[in-house]
Design a protein around this motif. Structure first.
Motif, PDB file in Angstrom:
ATOM      1  N   TYR A   1       0.850  -1.182   0.000  1.00 40.78           N
ATOM      2  CA  TYR A   1       0.000   0.000   0.000  1.00 40.78           C
ATOM      3  C   TYR A   1       0.892   1.240   0.000  1.00 40.78           C
ATOM      4  O   TYR A   1       2.081   1.192   0.345  1.00 40.78           O
ATOM      5  CB  TYR A   1      -0.955   0.007   1.201  1.00 40.78           C
ATOM      6  CG  TYR A   1      -0.297   0.084   2.550  1.00 40.78           C
ATOM      7  CD1 TYR A   1      -0.053   1.312   3.174  1.00 40.78           C
ATOM      8  CD2 TYR A   1       0.063  -1.086   3.235  1.00 40.78           C
ATOM      9  CE1 TYR A   1       0.534   1.379   4.412  1.00 40.78           C
ATOM     10  CE2 TYR A   1       0.653  -1.031   4.479  1.00 40.78           C
ATOM     11  CZ  TYR A   1       0.892   0.202   5.075  1.00 40.78           C
ATOM     12  OH  TYR A   1       1.478   0.267   6.300  1.00 40.78           O
ATOM     13  N   LEU A   2       0.320   2.335  -0.403  1.00 40.48           N
ATOM     14  CA  LEU A   2       1.059   3.600  -0.513  1.00 40.48           C
ATOM     15  C   LEU A   2       0.821   4.455   0.725  1.00 40.48           C
ATOM     16  O   LEU A   2      -0.292   4.533   1.247  1.00 40.48           O
ATOM     17  CB  LEU A   2       0.622   4.359  -1.762  1.00 40.48           C
ATOM     18  CG  LEU A   2       0.884   3.656  -3.100  1.00 40.48           C
ATOM     19  CD1 LEU A   2       0.347   4.493  -4.244  1.00 40.48           C
ATOM     20  CD2 LEU A   2       2.358   3.378  -3.281  1.00 40.48           C
ATOM     21  N   MET A   3       1.908   5.130   1.129  1.00 46.35           N
ATOM     22  CA  MET A   3       1.820   5.973   2.314  1.00 46.35           C
ATOM     23  C   MET A   3       2.747   7.169   2.128  1.00 46.35           C
ATOM     24  O   MET A   3       3.861   7.019   1.614  1.00 46.35           O
ATOM     25  CB  MET A   3       2.235   5.167   3.552  1.00 46.35           C
ATOM     26  CG  MET A   3       2.071   5.912   4.864  1.00 46.35           C
ATOM     27  SD  MET A   3       2.443   4.857   6.288  1.00 46.35           S
ATOM     28  CE  MET A   3       2.130   6.007   7.625  1.00 46.35           C
ATOM     29  N   PRO A   4       2.297   8.383   2.485  1.00 47.63           N
ATOM     30  CA  PRO A   4       3.175   9.559   2.353  1.00 47.63           C
ATOM     31  C   PRO A   4       4.444   9.375   3.181  1.00 47.63           C
ATOM     32  O   PRO A   4       4.414   8.834   4.289  1.00 47.63           O
ATOM     33  CB  PRO A   4       2.314  10.700   2.904  1.00 47.63           C
ATOM     34  CG  PRO A   4       0.909  10.218   2.778  1.00 47.63           C
ATOM     35  CD  PRO A   4       0.955   8.744   2.993  1.00 47.63           C
TER      36      PRO A   4
ATOM     37  N   ALA B   1       7.899  10.758   5.285  1.00 46.71           N
ATOM     38  CA  ALA B   1       7.974  11.634   6.455  1.00 46.71           C
ATOM     39  C   ALA B   1       8.035  13.107   6.081  1.00 46.71           C
ATOM     40  O   ALA B   1       7.531  13.977   6.811  1.00 46.71           O
ATOM     41  CB  ALA B   1       9.197  11.252   7.301  1.00 46.71           C
ATOM     42  N   ALA B   2       8.635  13.428   4.926  1.00 44.07           N
ATOM     43  CA  ALA B   2       8.763  14.831   4.507  1.00 44.07           C
ATOM     44  C   ALA B   2       7.541  15.324   3.748  1.00 44.07           C
ATOM     45  O   ALA B   2       7.498  16.484   3.324  1.00 44.07           O
ATOM     46  CB  ALA B   2      10.012  14.994   3.644  1.00 44.07           C
ATOM     47  N   GLN B   3       6.552  14.429   3.533  1.00 44.52           N
ATOM     48  CA  GLN B   3       5.345  14.771   2.801  1.00 44.52           C
ATOM     49  C   GLN B   3       5.660  15.253   1.376  1.00 44.52           C
ATOM     50  O   GLN B   3       4.959  16.113   0.822  1.00 44.52           O
ATOM     51  CB  GLN B   3       4.571  15.867   3.561  1.00 44.52           C
ATOM     52  CG  GLN B   3       4.142  15.489   4.963  1.00 44.52           C
ATOM     53  CD  GLN B   3       3.096  14.386   4.975  1.00 44.52           C
ATOM     54  OE1 GLN B   3       2.179  14.376   4.156  1.00 44.52           O
ATOM     55  NE2 GLN B   3       3.250  13.429   5.886  1.00 44.52           N
ATOM     56  N   THR B   4       6.705  14.682   0.810  1.00 44.77           N
ATOM     57  CA  THR B   4       7.104  15.071  -0.556  1.00 44.77           C
ATOM     58  C   THR B   4       6.817  13.987  -1.569  1.00 44.77           C
ATOM     59  O   THR B   4       7.085  14.165  -2.760  1.00 44.77           O
ATOM     60  CB  THR B   4       8.604  15.404  -0.584  1.00 44.77           C
ATOM     61  OG1 THR B   4       9.346  14.257  -0.151  1.00 44.77           O
ATOM     62  CG2 THR B   4       8.912  16.593   0.307  1.00 44.77           C
ATOM     63  N   GLY B   5       6.328  12.883  -1.123  1.00 47.50           N
ATOM     64  CA  GLY B   5       6.064  11.788  -2.040  1.00 47.50           C
ATOM     65  C   GLY B   5       5.437  10.624  -1.308  1.00 47.50           C
ATOM     66  O   GLY B   5       5.051  10.721  -0.133  1.00 47.50           O
ATOM     67  N   LEU B   6       5.329   9.522  -2.037  1.00 53.33           N
ATOM     68  CA  LEU B   6       4.707   8.321  -1.487  1.00 53.33           C
ATOM     69  C   LEU B   6       5.734   7.190  -1.377  1.00 53.33           C
ATOM     70  O   LEU B   6       6.642   7.069  -2.193  1.00 53.33           O
ATOM     71  CB  LEU B   6       3.543   7.868  -2.370  1.00 53.33           C
ATOM     72  CG  LEU B   6       2.373   8.844  -2.511  1.00 53.33           C
ATOM     73  CD1 LEU B   6       1.347   8.302  -3.496  1.00 53.33           C
ATOM     74  CD2 LEU B   6       1.718   9.112  -1.152  1.00 53.33           C
TER      75      LEU B   6
END
Length: 785
Positions: free
Chosen positions: A689-692, A694-699
């Protein structure tokens, strides 16, 4: 000081029972006459381990100890005794009173025609297997191992043991062993009483034991005498030859990948002897011929001195040195012996290079002393060292990573023959362990990124004492009861524990016996291996406040039957083993360059149970054995698999082996073996599964795993064979030669050694099981003179 005690009420009761039994036996001891001495080979003077001494009149007997010494008490000062050993002509001796007042040393003559049988329990030992209190024990003679199919022309004692029930190999051609559900570091491997921490060469393809210098090997799978301790799964006791006291001999052999040479002989005839053996692979040299250099080799050297000072005193000095060496062409292996790294004096930038060495060193000094005809002692001083070094150089940057374990030990053991039905053993040992894990030396710019650390020095003191009594009551009931006390201390904590041992043998008649037993074992050190590094970088650590001693409780029950006319012995055995304080690591734990790995350790328990069958034919033109093991091994960790029980990685439900030796003629032997082994277990990925991030810059893609070790790899089965041709002695009778031609994995079915994830054209992944070896041909030539 905090003290953790492992003393329970049942253990105290066993200790009281042991004291009571010893007191009773001393009180009922009657007047006897004692024969004692050494049983040796008539030509070489080598002590014969396990040779039997038997009085047909009184139906009493004994066997020689690890030094060839025997002591047997008989009710009269005259009579007849028979001395025997497999492969030797039995000797009947009529003794008289004067013989009971001095040593009666016996020299047995080897049978003129070569024995063809593969004997795990020899002809004279078949009855001993029925009568002894030892259980769950495998003993293999070196002459028998040399008849088995070998890998790349090298006879190997560990490969032979892996063909026995209850012993599971760690992988294809691996020398690691999992004994009755245990882990590899739970086996105590000793060479002339020195612990060998790494038993494999060439990433485990060869064992460190050179067959040319090994005299005897015995594997205890469960019936551990109280004289052994420190591991919870098995004890592998290997004894080196002592050196020919009468004649000079040499043995040389050349194989596909290695050669070896052994020389032995008297320094002072019948008083002082030596033996020296060396072995080296030359894959690094041969590969250059094919313009495909493989910069790897290993070597080992064994040496021993045997000094008969008097009839009552003997000194043995033995040593072992072995190393595996991997290097790049520019790498100088001698630099690994330094404790720091330097660039050259001119400051010239070195070309990139890499090196790796790993090896063992042992030194044992032993003194045998005979206090009387009844009391024998052995005192030993022992040193052993295990170390690996990883070195890399790139320009002015240098990196050396080292891990080592060094032991200094002293021990003493006593054997006392109280009477013909009662033998007592007792002793003590002391060991100082010096652990130096994860030492790092750096120079150059790399020092800014990897901090050097060379002050990690952990020390522990381990001590133990034991007492055991092996006695017979009611003629049919034989009992071995023992107690071992272990103690370990380091800077932070102290642990101690009692280890009771009890074995009972009910001898129904000369052909049938039932055995049962119980063993308690403790282990005060652990091996941790990094899965993030391709090399076998094993590190050893002591027990600490967080890492408690591992322990086990093992119960077994066995039945043995001797089909005397058919020369066949049948043994069936069931066992149950509980294991405590086992360790595992959290997923993704990195051990390399990590001195705080304890925080990632998990503690849990486990168990293993199984049923073993061994049917072996010990004489005739066709000999061999059939072995089968049905077993189950599981683990329970609160933080793994949601606290649910799961099968261990080395769980193998079925393990079958068949070995056959055919005596074609006096000059030709044909041997073959076939094995079947259930597949090892692993934990598969069942989704993603995909998850953001830690830097919220990608998955990030997060895998979803199934239950721990819930899928089984493919089973392993393989057929091996070899032919041994012996032309015989040359015309001058100065030397004899031997050719061995072998084929490993005849029908070319590779055994899976790892799991790989591959993706197809649609983007779906699947698992593949690549094999390591297909069909392998071997050829070796040896000459003795």
């Amino acid at each position: 000081m905090h003290i953790k005690k492992f003393i329970s009420k049942p253990m105290k009761k066993i200790f009281i029972l042991l004291s009571f039994v010893l007191t009773i036996n001393v009180c009922i001891a009657q007047k006897t006459y004692t024969l004692n001495g050494y049983i040796t080979d008539s030509k070489s003077g080598e002590a014969l381990i396990g040779a039997t001494v038997y009085s047909p009149t009184y139906k009493r007997g004994t066997a020689t100890n690890a030094y060839g010494f025997y002591s047997v008490s008989l009710p009269t000062d005259t009579g007849t005794v028979i001395f025997s050993f497999i492969g030797y002509q039995p000797q009947m001796v009529k003794y008289k009173k004067t013989d009971t007042e001095k040593q009666l040393n016996i020299k047995l003559l080897e049978e003129s025609s070569e024995l063809t049988e593969v004997v795990i329990v020899g002809t004279s030992q078949a009855k001993e297997a029925i009568n002894t209190t030892e259980g769950s024990v495998v003993s293999i003679k070196m002459k028998d191992i040399e008849l088995l199919p070998s890998v790349l022309g090298e006879s190997d004692i560990i490969k032979a043991l892996q063909l026995m029930p209850g012993v599971t190999p760690g992988g294809e051609l691996s020398t690691s062993m999992f004994v009755r559900g245990g882990e590899g570091d739970q086996n105590l491997v000793i060479l002339d009483e020195a612990v060998v921490y790494n038993s494999g060469h060439l990433i485990g393809f060869f064992s460190v034991f050179n067959s040319d210098i090994i005299k005897d090997v015995k594997l205890y799978k469960g019936g551990f005498p109280a004289s052994y301790g420190g591991r919870i799964s098995s004890v592998m006791d290997v004894r080196m030859k002592e050196g020919n006291l009468n004649e000079y001999h040499a043995n040389a052999s050349v194989g596909v990948l290695s050669s070896k040479l052994a020389v032995e002989g008297p320094i002072l005839k019948d008083k002082l002897s030596f033996i020296l053996a060396g072995r080296r692979t030359y894959i690094d040299q041969v590969s250059k011929i094919f313009n495909f250099p493989i910069p790897f080799y290993f070597y080992d050297v064994n040496a021993k001195i045997n000094w008969k000072i008097t009839n009552n005193d003997r000194i043995f000095i033995s040593t072992y040195l072995g190393n595996d060496v991997l290097y790049s062409p520019e790498f100088e292996t001698d630099s690994l012996e330094t404790d720091s790294l330097q660039t050259d004096s001119t400051g010239t930038m070195e070309p990139p290079s890499f090196g790796f060495t790993m090896g063992n060193k042992t030194l044992t000094v032993r003194w045998n002393h005979l206090f009387s005809s009844k009391l024998f002692s052995n005192t030993s001083l022992i040193y052993n060292n295990f170390r690996y070094d990883v070195e890399a150089t790139d320009g002015f940057n240098n990196l050396l990573i080292r891990s080592s374990l060094e032991d200094y030990s002293a021990k003493t053991d006593f054997d006392y023959n109280l009477n013909s039905n009662n033998q007592i053993s007792f002793g003590a040992m002391f060991t100082q362990h010096k652990f130096k894990p994860n030492l790092v030396y750096t120079t150059g710019e790399i020092s800014e990124y990897i901090e050097g650390q060379n002050n990690l020095n952990l020390q522990t003191i381990e001590a133990a004492a034991y007492l055991l009594d092996d006695f017979t009551i009611l003629k049919k009931l034989k009992i071995n009861i023992g107690l071992r006390y272990g103690y370990v201390i380091n800077d932070d904590i102290t642990y101690e524990g009692l280890e009771p041992r009890l074995f009972v043998n009910w001898v129904i008649n000369e052909k049938n016996s039932f055995k049962t037993g119980y063993s308690k074992m403790y282990q005060y050190l652990h091996r941790v291996s990094s899965s993030n590094f391709i090399l076998p970088t094993d590190m050893y650590y002591p027990v600490t406040k967080l890492i408690k001693p591992q322990s086990s409780d093992l119960y077994f029950f066995s039945y043995s039957h001797n089909y005397e006319k058919q020369n066949v012995v049948l043994t069936m055995e069931a066992y149950q083993k509980q294991m405590y304080n086992l360790i595992e690591f959290r997923e993704g734990t990195k051990l390399f360059l990590n001195n705080n790995f304890e925080e990632d350790l998990l503690s849990g328990n486990g168990y293993s149970y199984g049923f073993e069958i061994l049917l072996q034919k010990t004489e005739g033109d066709v000999t061999g054995w059939i072995g089968y093991t049905f077993s189950r091994t599981a683990r329970i960790f609160e933080e793994i698999n949601f606290g649910e029980e799961y099968l261990a990685k080395n769980d193998r439900l079925h393990n079958f082996s068949a070995v056959a030796i055919f005596k074609i003629s006096e000059k030709i032997d044909l041997s073959t073996n076939w094995i079947y082994l259930s597949g090892a277990r692993f934990t598969p990925i069942i989704g993603q599964y995909l998850m953001p991030n830690a830097a919220q810059t990608g998955l990030e893609v997060i895998p979803v795993f199934a239950a721990r070790n819930s899928v089984k790899m493919s089973e392993i089965h393989r057929l091996d064979a070899s032919i041994i041709y012996k032309p015989g002695k040359n015309k001058n009778k100065r030397f004899e030669s031997e050719w061995q031609i072998g084929m490993y994995n005849i029908y070319n079915r590779s055994a899976p050694y790892t799991i790989q994830i591959v993706y197809d054209e649609r983007g779906y992944y699947q698992y593949q099981e690549p094999g390591l070896f297909g069909r392998v041909f071997s050829l070796s030539y040896s000459i003795k003179f």
